[in-house]
Motif scaffolding. Structure first.
Motif, mmCIF file in Angstrom:
data_model
loop_
_atom_site.group_PDB
_atom_site.id
_atom_site.type_symbol
_atom_site.label_atom_id
_atom_site.label_comp_id
_atom_site.label_asym_id
_atom_site.label_seq_id
_atom_site.Cartn_x
_atom_site.Cartn_y
_atom_site.Cartn_z
ATOM 1 N N ALA A 1 1.356 -3.806 -8.834
ATOM 2 C CA ALA A 1 0.125 -4.290 -9.448
ATOM 3 C C ALA A 1 -0.874 -3.163 -9.674
ATOM 4 C CB ALA A 1 -0.494 -5.385 -8.584
ATOM 5 N N SER A 2 -0.763 -2.081 -8.892
ATOM 6 C CA SER A 2 -1.676 -0.951 -9.087
ATOM 7 C C SER A 2 -1.484 -0.318 -10.457
ATOM 8 C CB SER A 2 -1.456 0.098 -7.986
ATOM 9 O OG SER A 2 -0.143 0.647 -8.060
ATOM 10 N N LEU A 3 -0.244 -0.349 -10.971
ATOM 11 C CA LEU A 3 0.021 0.189 -12.305
ATOM 12 C C LEU A 3 -0.626 -0.681 -13.374
ATOM 13 C CD1 LEU A 3 3.823 1.091 -12.013
ATOM 14 C CD2 LEU A 3 1.851 2.564 -11.577
ATOM 15 N N LEU A 4 -0.534 -1.991 -13.199
ATOM 16 C CA LEU A 4 -1.117 -2.914 -14.167
ATOM 17 C C LEU A 4 -2.642 -2.865 -14.118
ATOM 18 C CD1 LEU A 4 1.308 -5.858 -13.389
ATOM 19 C CD2 LEU A 4 1.302 -4.518 -15.490
ATOM 20 N N GLN A 5 -3.181 -2.799 -12.921
ATOM 21 C CA GLN A 5 -4.633 -2.796 -12.770
ATOM 22 C C GLN A 5 -5.255 -1.540 -13.369
ATOM 23 O OE1 GLN A 5 -5.914 -3.115 -8.687
ATOM 24 N NE2 GLN A 5 -7.818 -4.113 -9.276
ATOM 25 N N ALA B 1 -0.388 -12.553 -11.724
ATOM 26 C CA ALA B 1 -0.460 -11.839 -12.998
ATOM 27 C C ALA B 1 -1.263 -12.628 -14.032
ATOM 28 C CB ALA B 1 0.945 -11.564 -13.519
ATOM 29 N N ARG B 2 -1.039 -13.921 -14.093
ATOM 30 C CA ARG B 2 -1.776 -14.749 -15.063
ATOM 31 C C ARG B 2 -3.259 -14.783 -14.745
ATOM 32 N NH1 ARG B 2 2.110 -19.950 -16.613
ATOM 33 N NH2 ARG B 2 3.807 -18.690 -17.485
ATOM 34 N N ALA B 3 -3.598 -14.833 -13.464
ATOM 35 C CA ALA B 3 -5.014 -14.862 -13.076
ATOM 36 C C ALA B 3 -5.734 -13.582 -13.494
ATOM 37 C CB ALA B 3 -5.135 -15.060 -11.564
ATOM 38 N N HIS B 4 -4.980 -12.479 -13.601
ATOM 39 C CA HIS B 4 -5.571 -11.199 -13.984
ATOM 40 C C HIS B 4 -5.351 -10.874 -15.466
ATOM 41 C CE1 HIS B 4 -5.600 -10.749 -9.600
ATOM 42 N NE2 HIS B 4 -6.499 -9.802 -9.773
ATOM 43 N N GLY B 5 -4.689 -11.764 -16.181
ATOM 44 C CA GLY B 5 -4.463 -11.526 -17.599
ATOM 45 C C GLY B 5 -3.419 -10.468 -17.892
ATOM 46 N N TRP B 6 -2.486 -10.248 -16.955
ATOM 47 C CA TRP B 6 -1.446 -9.236 -17.143
ATOM 48 C C TRP B 6 -0.199 -9.870 -17.734
ATOM 49 C CZ3 TRP B 6 -2.139 -7.474 -11.406
ATOM 50 C CH2 TRP B 6 -3.353 -6.775 -11.289
ATOM 51 N N ASP B 7 0.404 -9.199 -18.692
ATOM 52 C CA ASP B 7 1.614 -9.688 -19.356
ATOM 53 C C ASP B 7 2.824 -9.401 -18.473
ATOM 54 O OD1 ASP B 7 3.619 -10.506 -21.015
ATOM 55 O OD2 ASP B 7 3.017 -9.282 -22.735
ATOM 56 N N THR B 8 3.268 -10.392 -17.748
ATOM 57 C CA THR B 8 4.386 -10.254 -16.810
ATOM 58 C C THR B 8 5.402 -11.354 -17.089
ATOM 59 O OG1 THR B 8 2.976 -9.285 -15.104
ATOM 60 C CG2 THR B 8 5.048 -10.247 -14.372
ATOM 61 N N GLN B 9 6.652 -10.957 -17.324
ATOM 62 C CA GLN B 9 7.717 -11.902 -17.622
ATOM 63 C C GLN B 9 8.770 -11.846 -16.519
ATOM 64 O OE1 GLN B 9 7.465 -13.932 -20.341
ATOM 65 N NE2 GLN B 9 5.484 -12.942 -20.733
ATOM 66 N N GLU C 1 0.833 -1.208 0.000
ATOM 67 C CA GLU C 1 0.000 0.000 0.000
ATOM 68 C C GLU C 1 0.867 1.257 0.000
ATOM 69 O OE1 GLU C 1 -2.789 -0.087 3.202
ATOM 70 O OE2 GLU C 1 -3.515 -2.080 2.683
ATOM 71 N N ARG C 2 1.917 1.242 0.817
ATOM 72 C CA ARG C 2 2.783 2.423 0.871
ATOM 73 C C ARG C 2 3.566 2.578 -0.424
ATOM 74 N NH1 ARG C 2 6.459 3.415 6.152
ATOM 75 N NH2 ARG C 2 4.593 2.479 7.072
ATOM 76 N N ALA C 3 4.043 1.466 -0.984
ATOM 77 C CA ALA C 3 4.770 1.524 -2.261
ATOM 78 C C ALA C 3 3.878 2.072 -3.364
ATOM 79 C CB ALA C 3 5.295 0.143 -2.628
ATOM 80 N N ALA C 4 2.617 1.648 -3.392
ATOM 81 C CA ALA C 4 1.687 2.128 -4.413
ATOM 82 C C ALA C 4 1.479 3.635 -4.298
ATOM 83 C CB ALA C 4 0.348 1.397 -4.291
ATOM 84 N N ARG C 5 1.390 4.150 -3.074
ATOM 85 C CA ARG C 5 1.258 5.601 -2.883
ATOM 86 C C ARG C 5 2.489 6.331 -3.420
ATOM 87 N NH1 ARG C 5 -1.450 4.023 2.040
ATOM 88 N NH2 ARG C 5 -3.490 5.037 2.241
ATOM 89 N N LEU C 6 3.660 5.795 -3.142
ATOM 90 C CA LEU C 6 4.896 6.416 -3.618
ATOM 91 C C LEU C 6 4.966 6.393 -5.143
ATOM 92 C CD1 LEU C 6 7.229 4.809 -0.943
ATOM 93 C CD2 LEU C 6 6.779 7.261 -1.167
ATOM 94 N N LEU C 7 4.559 5.290 -5.745
ATOM 95 C CA LEU C 7 4.532 5.203 -7.200
ATOM 96 C C LEU C 7 3.557 6.212 -7.789
ATOM 97 C CD1 LEU C 7 4.569 1.312 -7.553
ATOM 98 C CD2 LEU C 7 6.390 2.859 -8.317
#
Length: 330
Positions: free
Chosen positions: A145-149, A186-194, A115-121
């Motif tokens: 994940a907040s960026l991907l979502q 990531a796969r469960a949400h359909g996000w392209d993550t390598q 949560e704190r990292a997402a605020r900083l991002l």
């Protein structure tokens, strides 16, 4: 302390930020302890983005993974090692505090950190996580994940310098499970993550772990393939691979280094990859222009010798910050 709050005065956030002062040199002689500022959750519209340091004081994941504990003391030791490094950058340097793991509740600590990292991002900062065990990786990924979502990032590259895959299947989350957790999420949400690992030791990973890595599409480079003779080819190939992503997460497990360089880790390397090779590759990732979050994991001050591991970790953090600054300034 709530996840977004400024570290209050009683936490004495400045305690580790002490060091040499070269007053005669003016600003040109400034060091990190002279420029670091505490984080404000609502800094105002005029605040410039910079580098934000965020600690996770946890070794619960290491304990669950049957490793040697003590990494919870890593964020404090790392700040002390960073304090006297030169402040070569004009970018703001922010201390966003440390999230503790309380009552062995690793999952709650990871959630607070995320949560704190997402605020900083959201504020535009490059977040650099200070571990702590490598369970910090699942927390870091959740922050990203907040960026991907939100659609602000479409393709995420995870680059891990590590002797281990850390894709272990277990009954509970540990320091050995974070990248399995991230890839499955990531796969469960359909996000392209390598996911790519550099420095993998054949002597430190079972056949089951190699099989899991293959099934997940993990790319890796063995430690024995990472020498100075391979360096330029590795740098060129890594830089080209990164061009396909719009967000990058860099994580460094200090056990990728030789035990003589990094003795203060849970699982010291019998071989490891030399700092001469690791450092320029880390710089390549940090300078790609798309790095959003980085962290350094497995610093265990109880096992360190003459602060070798802490100083090496600090140098890598400093290099990431400087390479990122150079990539952001035309």
């Amino acid at each position: 302390m709530t996840p977004g709050a400024t570290p209050p005065a009683h936490e004495d956030w400045r305690a580790p930020w002490q060091g040499r002062v070269d007053a005669a040199d003016g600003e040109a002689g400034w060091r990190w302890h002279q420029v670091v500022q505490p984080w404000h959750d609502d800094p105002g519209p005029a605040a410039a983005p910079g580098v934000a340091l965020l600690g996770l004081a946890s070794d619960e994941g290491v304990r669950r993974n049957q490793g040697r504990t003590g990494a919870a003391e890593g964020p404090l030791a790392l700040r002390r090692a960073l304090a006297s490094l030169p402040a070569a950058s004009a970018q703001p340097l922010i201390d966003a505090g440390t999230v503790p793991c309380l009552d062995n509740d690793l999952e709650a600590a990871q959630s607070r950190y995320a949560e704190r990292a997402a605020r900083l991002l959201d504020q535009g900062h490059l977040v650099i996580g200070l571990g702590g065990g490598h369970e910090i990786a699942w927390a870091s990924y959740q922050g990203l994940a907040s960026l991907l979502q939100s659609g602000r990032a479409r393709r995420l590259a995870i680059v891990n310098f590590d002797a281990h895959f850390d894709v272990r299947r277990d009954v509970q989350a540990t320091s050995g499970t974070p990248f399995l957790q991230a890839l499955e999420h990531a796969r469960a949400h359909g996000w392209d993550t390598q996911y790519r690992v550099l420095g993998v030791s054949r002597a430190a990973n079972t056949r089951a772990l190699f099989d899991t890595a293959r099934s997940l599409g993990v790319q890796w480079t063995l430690d024995e393939q990472m020498t100075l003779l391979h360096l330029e080819a590795l740098r060129a190939e890594l830089a080209q691979w990164l061009e396909g992503f719009d967000a990058v997460y860099l994580t460094v497990c200090l056990d990728v280094l030789p035990a003589a360089t990094a003795p203060g880790v849970s699982a010291p390397a019998a071989r490891g990859v030399s700092l001469e090779v690791i450092e320029p590759l880390v710089q390549t990732v940090a300078a790609c222009g798309r790095l959003r979050l980085a962290d350094v994991a497995e610093l265990n001050p109880r096992l360190d010798i003459d602060q070798r591991t802490a100083r090496t970790a600090a140098r890598l953090v400093w290099q990431v910050a400087e390479a990122h600054r150079s990539a952001c300034i035309p």
